[in-house]
Design an enzyme around this catalytic site. Structure first.
Site, PDB file in Angstrom:
ATOM      1  N   TYR A  67      21.681 -47.126  72.956  1.00  0.00           N
ATOM      2  CA  TYR A  67      21.837 -47.467  74.436  1.00  0.00           C
ATOM      3  C   TYR A  67      21.180 -46.813  75.455  1.00  0.00           C
ATOM      4  O   TYR A  67      21.265 -45.707  75.495  1.00  0.00           O
ATOM      5  CB  TYR A  67      23.264 -47.503  74.811  1.00  0.00           C
ATOM      6  CG  TYR A  67      23.859 -48.035  76.067  1.00  0.00           C
ATOM      7  CD1 TYR A  67      23.449 -49.185  76.584  1.00  0.00           C
ATOM      8  CD2 TYR A  67      24.168 -46.926  77.071  1.00  0.00           C
ATOM      9  CE1 TYR A  67      23.706 -49.574  77.864  1.00  0.00           C
ATOM     10  CE2 TYR A  67      24.534 -47.464  78.653  1.00  0.00           C
ATOM     11  CZ  TYR A  67      24.176 -48.708  78.781  1.00  0.00           C
ATOM     12  OH  TYR A  67      24.378 -48.890  80.069  1.00  0.00           O
ATOM     13  N   GLY A 122      -1.253 -47.868  77.479  1.00  0.00           N
ATOM     14  CA  GLY A 122      -1.738 -49.220  77.841  1.00  0.00           C
ATOM     15  C   GLY A 122      -1.294 -50.417  78.316  1.00  0.00           C
ATOM     16  O   GLY A 122      -1.905 -51.147  78.821  1.00  0.00           O
ATOM     17  N   ASP A 165      14.590 -49.068  86.318  1.00  0.00           N
ATOM     18  CA  ASP A 165      15.604 -48.290  86.774  1.00  0.00           C
ATOM     19  C   ASP A 165      15.484 -46.799  86.510  1.00  0.00           C
ATOM     20  O   ASP A 165      15.183 -46.423  85.351  1.00  0.00           O
ATOM     21  CB  ASP A 165      17.031 -48.831  86.079  1.00  0.00           C
ATOM     22  CG  ASP A 165      18.164 -47.913  86.525  1.00  0.00           C
ATOM     23  OD1 ASP A 165      18.031 -46.683  87.193  1.00  0.00           O
ATOM     24  OD2 ASP A 165      19.225 -48.155  86.106  1.00  0.00           O
ATOM     25  N   SER A 192       4.794 -79.425  95.218  1.00  0.00           N
ATOM     26  CA  SER A 192       3.731 -80.210  94.742  1.00  0.00           C
ATOM     27  C   SER A 192       3.489 -80.144  93.322  1.00  0.00           C
ATOM     28  O   SER A 192       2.618 -79.622  92.651  1.00  0.00           O
ATOM     29  CB  SER A 192       2.404 -79.523  95.537  1.00  0.00           C
ATOM     30  OG  SER A 192       2.733 -79.399  96.833  1.00  0.00           O
ATOM     31  N   ARG A 234      29.118 -50.948  82.447  1.00  0.00           N
ATOM     32  CA  ARG A 234      28.868 -50.383  81.287  1.00  0.00           C
ATOM     33  C   ARG A 234      27.743 -51.386  80.215  1.00  0.00           C
ATOM     34  O   ARG A 234      27.674 -51.210  79.105  1.00  0.00           O
ATOM     35  CB  ARG A 234      29.782 -49.646  80.350  1.00  0.00           C
ATOM     36  CG  ARG A 234      30.519 -48.444  81.175  1.00  0.00           C
ATOM     37  CD  ARG A 234      31.770 -48.164  80.399  1.00  0.00           C
ATOM     38  NE  ARG A 234      32.458 -47.073  81.416  1.00  0.00           N
ATOM     39  CZ  ARG A 234      32.012 -45.766  81.228  1.00  0.00           C
ATOM     40  NH1 ARG A 234      31.223 -45.442  80.536  1.00  0.00           N
ATOM     41  NH2 ARG A 234      32.603 -45.023  82.119  1.00  0.00           N
ATOM     42  N   LYS A 272      21.284 -52.096  80.086  1.00  0.00           N
ATOM     43  CA  LYS A 272      20.792 -53.582  79.982  1.00  0.00           C
ATOM     44  C   LYS A 272      19.466 -53.747  80.661  1.00  0.00           C
ATOM     45  O   LYS A 272      19.257 -52.699  81.767  1.00  0.00           O
ATOM     46  CB  LYS A 272      21.935 -54.369  80.778  1.00  0.00           C
ATOM     47  CG  LYS A 272      23.034 -54.758  79.609  1.00  0.00           C
ATOM     48  CD  LYS A 272      22.762 -56.047  79.202  1.00  0.00           C
ATOM     49  CE  LYS A 272      24.160 -56.555  78.546  1.00  0.00           C
ATOM     50  NZ  LYS A 272      24.015 -55.970  77.121  1.00  0.00           N
ATOM     51  N   ASP A 273      18.583 -54.468  80.316  1.00  0.00           N
ATOM     52  CA  ASP A 273      17.447 -54.784  80.613  1.00  0.00           C
ATOM     53  C   ASP A 273      17.530 -55.731  81.986  1.00  0.00           C
ATOM     54  O   ASP A 273      17.192 -56.897  81.740  1.00  0.00           O
ATOM     55  CB  ASP A 273      16.358 -55.303  79.896  1.00  0.00           C
ATOM     56  CG  ASP A 273      17.098 -56.143  78.612  1.00  0.00           C
ATOM     57  OD1 ASP A 273      18.277 -56.385  78.930  1.00  0.00           O
ATOM     58  OD2 ASP A 273      16.354 -56.625  77.870  1.00  0.00           O
ATOM     59  N   ASP A 274      17.928 -55.380  83.009  1.00  0.00           N
ATOM     60  CA  ASP A 274      18.003 -56.163  84.302  1.00  0.00           C
ATOM     61  C   ASP A 274      16.780 -57.002  84.484  1.00  0.00           C
ATOM     62  O   ASP A 274      15.931 -56.174  84.885  1.00  0.00           O
ATOM     63  CB  ASP A 274      18.413 -55.251  85.352  1.00  0.00           C
ATOM     64  CG  ASP A 274      19.745 -54.434  85.165  1.00  0.00           C
ATOM     65  OD1 ASP A 274      20.996 -54.882  84.608  1.00  0.00           O
ATOM     66  OD2 ASP A 274      19.664 -53.349  85.029  1.00  0.00           O
ATOM     67  N   HIS A 300      25.204 -46.257  89.469  1.00  0.00           N
ATOM     68  CA  HIS A 300      24.421 -47.349  89.118  1.00  0.00           C
ATOM     69  C   HIS A 300      24.259 -48.249  90.134  1.00  0.00           C
ATOM     70  O   HIS A 300      23.971 -49.366  89.953  1.00  0.00           O
ATOM     71  CB  HIS A 300      24.743 -47.875  87.885  1.00  0.00           C
ATOM     72  CG  HIS A 300      24.622 -46.954  86.726  1.00  0.00           C
ATOM     73  ND1 HIS A 300      23.358 -47.150  85.972  1.00  0.00           N
ATOM     74  CD2 HIS A 300      25.481 -46.563  85.633  1.00  0.00           C
ATOM     75  CE1 HIS A 300      23.365 -46.133  84.806  1.00  0.00           C
ATOM     76  NE2 HIS A 300      24.683 -45.996  84.840  1.00  0.00           N
TER      77      HIS A 300
HETATM   78  P1  13P Z   1      22.450 -50.523  84.762  1.00  0.00           P
HETATM   79  O1  13P Z   1      21.668 -51.215  83.579  1.00  0.00           O
HETATM   80  O2  13P Z   1      21.981 -51.408  86.045  1.00  0.00           O
HETATM   81  O3  13P Z   1      21.839 -49.173  84.843  1.00  0.00           O
HETATM   82  O4  13P Z   1      23.891 -50.401  84.700  1.00  0.00           O
HETATM   83  C1  13P Z   1      24.329 -49.736  83.589  1.00  0.00           C
HETATM   84  C2  13P Z   1      25.919 -49.558  83.664  1.00  0.00           C
HETATM   85  O5  13P Z   1      26.237 -48.672  82.920  1.00  0.00           O
HETATM   86  C3  13P Z   1      26.573 -49.984  84.760  1.00  0.00           C
HETATM   87  O6  13P Z   1      27.855 -49.819  84.787  1.00  0.00           O
HETATM   88 MG    MG Z   2      20.284 -51.811  86.688  1.00  0.00          MG
HETATM   89 MG    MG Z   3      21.072 -47.443  86.031  1.00  0.00          MG
HETATM   90 MG    MG Z   4      19.374 -51.238  83.682  1.00  0.00          MG
END
Ligand code: 13P
Ligand code: MG
Ligand code: MG
Ligand code: MG
Ligand code: 13P
Length: 369
Positions: free
Chosen positions: A231, A102, A11, A245, A268, A234-236, A18
């Site tokens: 923070y 790397g 991101d 097969s 969030r 999140k690691d989407d 977001h």
């Molecule tokens: P992301 O992890 O997709 O950037 O979302 C963060 C967020 O705070 C959404 O409300």
């Molecule tokens: Mg995201």
């Molecule tokens: Mg984001």
């Molecule tokens: Mg994210």
């Protein structure tokens, strides 16, 4: 004849907030990858789910290759420049370092990579999510590779009947363990039900063949918030799954997503909500910055070339899952700032709680017993 599929994501800025990736960022990434065709990669497809850019690349350089990772890093850098120029929200959000060293691991982007021996026909599905975390794949991967109620092939197909092995990562202590199904199913479930700590990293077909023949699925398991120590989002996650097969059929791989299970993320990065399967077109989460989304792109590999994609959740057969997700979203949203909509304290991406406790320090009294 070994080919590697690398899906590397980050991101680097949302539009607006977001919710989505601006098309100019995708174009910037495509420009960088196009220049690397025949030099570093065989083929590529650039997509996005919500505010995350997903670079789907094929090559013959193996997993964790410095050139491939540098290419992805450069694409994200170029996209970041565009994001900064457009003053997009959170420009460069997931790029935690100024310099490439790397490998993208630990620098912020997530990666799912699979080296495979390309079969005479090689159907694969790439999943990309937004507003959730890697362990969101625990439940669906379990159903796909270990649950005969989901996957008819576990019962019917002699080449799948022995089952699969799951490589599970403890993302907090950074340890891994391999568990076999069906014989160790209950042990597996004891771990992967704890989604805040354990995530399925890889699934293999059982047997003693080459790993590149047995590999069935891989996810990105980076925990961005822990890497950064504070923070940063999140690691989407992303995942790659092989089909047909000796592996589950395309429809068996998609079937678990008819149930929009609850995952951590959403607003969030601090709320539980249903994972809604959507088309690429509809992958721009807006309601309370969600609910969490997943897209599924189907490809056939042809000597490393990506034939596709087919937008697999762009099917009215998933309308009902989307309806259920909306109902669940209505229901769980009514909890407002209460658990279990809100995540537990350790899982919150940020909180005022320590400050509130400090402020009230003198006012707390011991209970009389
Ligand atoms: P992301 O992890 O997709 O950037 O979302 C963060 C967020 O705070 C959404 O409300
Ligand atoms: Mg995201
Ligand atoms: Mg984001
Ligand atoms: Mg994210
Ligand atoms: P077709 O008869 O359409 O080829 O389908 C075969 C199959 O196995 C579907 O799961």
């Amino acid at each position: 004849e070994k080919v590697t599929v690398s899906v590397i994501k980050a991101d680097v800025g949302g539009f607006p907030g977001h919710s989505e990736v601006h098309p100019d960022l995708l174009e910037a990434c495509e420009g960088v990858l196009e220049d690397a065709v025949d030099e570093v990669i065989i083929d590529y497809y650039v997509t996005r789910c919500g505010d995350d850019i997903d670079l789907i690349m094929t090559h013959t350089r193996g997993e964790d290759d410095e050139k491939v990772h540098e290419l992805a890093w450069n694409a994200f850098q170029e996209a970041t420049k565009v994001a900064e120029d457009l003053k997009l929200y959170g420009a460069g959000q997931d790029l935690l370092s100024d310099a490439f060293s790397g490998n993208v691991r630990g620098l912020g982007p997530g990666a799912a990579e699979m080296e495979l021996v390309e079969r005479p026909s090689e159907p694969i599905i790439v999943f990309c999510c937004d507003k959730t975390e890697p362990s969101a794949f625990n439940l669906p991967l379990f159903r796909i590779f270990a649950d005969p109620n989901n996957t008819a092939g576990l019962v019917l197909d002699p080449s799948m009947h022995d089952g699969f092995e799951f490589e599970v990562h403890d993302v907090i202590d950074q340890k891994k363990v391999i568990l076999k199904c069906p014989e160790e199913m209950y042990d597996l479930l004891a771990l992967i039900g704890q989604t805040q700590r354990y995530a399925i990293k890889r699934v293999y077909k059982k047997g003693d063949g080459d790993e590149a023949e047995r590999i069935a699925a891989v996810t990105s398991t980076e925990r961005l918030n822990l890497i950064a120590g504070e923070y940063v989002g999140k690691d989407d996650p992303v995942a790659i799954v092989r089909c047909q097969s000796g592996f589950p059929a395309v429809g068996e791989v998609l079937e678990p997503f008819t149930f929009p299970h609850l995952v951590a993320g959403w607003m969030r990065g601090s709320h539980n909500g249903p994972l809604m399967p959507v088309s690429e077109e509809e992958a721009h989460p807006t309601r309370f910055d969600g609910p969490p989304r997943i897209i599924a792109l189907g490809f056939q590999l042809r000597n490393g070339e990506l034939v596709g994609p087919q937008d697999l959740f762009a099917d009215p057969a998933f309308d009902r899952a989307r309806e259920i997700a909306n109902e669940v979203a209505d229901y769980i949203r009514r909890h407002g700032p209460f658990q279990p909509h809100l995540l537990s304290e350790e899982e919150l991406e940020y909180t005022t709680l320590p400050d509130v406790l400090k402020k009230l320090e003198d006012r707390f009294e011991d209970l009389e017993e």
